[in-house]
Design a protein around this motif. Structure first.
Motif: not given
Length: 216
Positions: A173-196
């Protein structure tokens, strides 16, 4: 007509030459300009497809993260030890999500293999009673199906920063729960991802993610 044309030429003091066809240099210049324009359009569409795919994945992930939080709160019950609400331990197990243990998970499109028809290993909790463990397994399957509906590479993770390791709860009780949804990405051309850093814990990881922190 021929006499009249000669007279006009004499007045102007010049000789008119009729140009027939287009020179090779003009054709090459036209083709070069056209090629540069088409390359620009192609690059724009290529970059736009990456951005569009990421936007769809992120929108779906946001919706599923909210669904996970709602399922956890719906499944929560008062704790017998401590003051607060708890959910069944299986909700925080990695084997509950992403079709773990199901043969359909190995296919490139798990949504069609695992979700359009309920697998035999998944309990039927629609319209009939299920135990807490069965409900956790059913919810894990249903949420995983929602996650891969638009991107088959999306994964679901539910973890808990347990504040009391002495009790029997994986998430006290009272603990922090983390819900995480994740998917792979790749930067290409002028599209750059800001990775967390939260979804790229190891060097070389390249993932985009949506996460939600809640308490029951």
């Amino acid at each position: 007509m021929r006499v009249k044309k000669v007279a006009i030429n004499q007045v102007k003091g010049s000789t008119i030459r009729l140009q027939r066809g287009v020179g090779l240099i003009e054709i090459l210049i036209t083709l070069f300009i056209l090629a540069v324009g088409l390359l620009g359009v192609a690059a724009l569409q290529f970059t736009g497809s990456f951005a569009n795919k990421d936007a769809i994945s992120r929108t779906q992930a946001e919706m599923v993260a909210a669904q996970v939080a709602e399922r956890l709160r719906a499944a929560a019950r008062p704790a017998t030890v401590g003051d607060g609400m708890v959910a069944n331990n299986d909700y925080f197990s990695d084997t509950t999500y992403n079709f773990s243990g199901l043969s359909c998970a190995s296919t490139s499109q798990p949504y069609y293999g695992c979700c359009l028809t309920r697998p035999a290993d998944i309990p039927n909790c629609e319209g009939q009673s299920c135990t807490e463990t069965q409900m956790a397994k059913y919810d894990g399957w249903a949420l995983s199906c929602s996650a891969v509906q638009t991107n088959p590479q999306t994964t679901v993770s539910v973890s808990c920063a347990d504040n009391n390791n002495a009790d029997t709860y994986s998430c006290s009780p009272g603990s922090r729960v983390e819900v995480l949804l994740m998917w792979p990405v790749s930067s290409s051309g002028n599209h750059q991802y800001q990775l967390n850093s939260r979804c790229n814990k190891a060097d070389g990881d390249s993932n985009a993610c949506v996460f939600k922190d809640i308490t029951l």
